[in-house]
Design an enzyme around this catalytic site. Structure first.
Site: not given
Ligand code: SAH
Length: 382
Positions: A105, A118, A125, A129, A132, A175-176, A209, A232-234, A308, A351
């Site tokens: 997508e 995007c 992937c 995580c 996700c 994907g990463e 990203s 993507s630190l989180h 999300n 996202c």
């Molecule tokens: N693999 C890459 C790109 C993925 S998506 C990465 O992880 O950075 C881009 C961003 O969306 C990332 O920061 C990812 O952690 C975030 N993301 C994934 N699932 C999410 C969700 N359910 N809600 C909000 N952000 C999310």
């Protein structure tokens, strides 16, 4: 919590046939010469393809030459399965089917001052995580350079058709990107190289990203590409990040931030830190303060993403007051902070919601484009 393994190597599934956009300009000319045509034909063909023009519009190529080159170098890659619109038409998610049935997508988002696509870099992937949807679906295969670029070409043509211009590309779909390194770097070159060799978008408006694959970040810094890096630190602490972003067990917070800051020093590009705010998981004031201390004085900004929720997960976005307090504390520490809008939520296009298996099953047939048979590229009829 996720019990999925980390997968760095994609399964050895066949990539699509070789395509013009997989090749750099010299290799394109060589390929055209091998077909018995004059090398400058490669530039003509490239100019048309990157501009989103189909074979019928390639009128500066004599018909027999055009036929031969199109057959050899522009094989159909991604067939459009359907488009789904939301946000009053400002957001559009497209489901694509690859030559082998793989589904991916992309999402096109229009804003008053810019238009961003995007894109996906892999089908699925392997980074696992747990919050996700794509991460929970596992890795199907890498996308080829041309498959990645085709998503951008299609978005650019869509924007041009309505009198606009595609300005930004973010590698935040499925994907990463840094786990599909060579093909993603090829795509970055095609996206930023000027015509006829590429789409000619500004490097500054391209964002890659990553979960934080440290050796790949170091390598990217040496490519002289100057695209923006988003990390993507989180979570600012290893204990929590080990579970939210499992690759943290390989490259912990300190190491990944060091690599990201080094990327900034080499490229001059401000680092973007992504942080999905998850209620009662990573949204505590002390974590905001810790993040603020890690980033104070650095060329970095924080992009907070209200989580999300994905199907089957008990996690939810943080409540507004908690989000506001998180922002306040980061700003008080001197860290530039923004909260990302939540485009595409009701079409599972926001996202972390991209998951083609689910998309294929549950997307309602509004604005649906029936799959073409035989499958054609989204760009080249026939
Ligand atoms: N693999 C890459 C790109 C993925 S998506 C990465 O992880 O950075 C881009 C961003 O969306 C990332 O920061 C990812 O952690 C975030 N993301 C994934 N699932 C999410 C969700 N359910 N809600 C909000 N952000 C999310």
């Amino acid at each position: 919590m996720s019990a999925l393994p980390l997968v760095f190597e994609a399964p050895r599934r066949a990539l699509p046939p070789r395509h013009l956009a997989d090749l750099d300009p010299a290799a394109r000319r060589a390929a055209v010469a091998e077909l018995g045509e004059r090398p400058f034909r490669a530039d003509q063909l490239s100019r048309h393809w990157f501009a989103g023009r189909g074979p019928e519009a390639m009128t500066d190529l004599p018909a027999p030459v055009r036929e031969r080159l199109v057959a050899a170098l522009l094989p159909p890659l991604l067939a459009r399965v359907r488009d789904v619109d939301c946000d009053d038409g400002a957001t559009r998610k497209t489901l694509w089917r690859g030559h082998d049935g793989t589904l991916v997508e992309s999402v096109l988002m229009r804003y008053p001052d810019r238009s961003t696509v995007c894109v996906s870099s892999q089908a699925g992937c392997g980074m696992a995580c747990p919050f996700c949807a794509t991460g929970q679906a596992g890795l199907t295969r890498n996308l080829s350079t041309a498959e990645i670029v085709e998503q951008v070409v299609d978005a650019a043509r869509t924007e041009a058709d309505r009198g606009g211009r595609l300005s930004n590309v973010v590698f935040m779909g499925m994907g990463e990107p840094l786990a599909n390194y060579g093909r993603v770097v090829g795509a970055l070159r095609r996206i930023t190289d000027a015509a006829p060799h590429g789409l000619g978008l500004s490097r500054r408006s391209v964002v890659v990203s990553t979960v934080g694959l440290v050796p790949a970040i170091e390598r990217l810094a040496r490519e002289n590409l100057q695209v923006t890096l988003a990390l993507s630190l989180h979570a600012p602490d290893d204990e929590l990040r080990d579970t939210l972003v499992p690759v943290n067990t390989r490259w912990p917070v300190r190491e990944v931030l060091a690599a990201a800051h080094a990327y900034t020093r080499t490229t001059g590009r401000r680092l973007s830190i992504e942080y999905a705010l998850i209620r009662d998981v990573n949204d505590q004031p002390w974590r905001a303060d810790l993040l603020g201390r890690l980033l104070a004085g650095k060329l970095a900004h924080v992009n907070l993403i209200p989580l999300n929720p994905t199907p089957g997960s008990e996690w939810d976005a943080s409540p507004e007051p908690v989000q506001r307090e998180f922002v306040r504390r980061l700003r008080a520490a001197g860290v530039a902070t923004t909260v990302r809008d939540t485009r595409g939520r009701e079409i599972a296009g926001a996202c972390g919601q991209l998951s083609a298996a689910q998309g294929a099953a549950s997307v309602p047939p509004v604005a649906a484009v029936p799959p073409a048979a035989p499958p054609t590229s989204g760009l080249l009829p026939g």
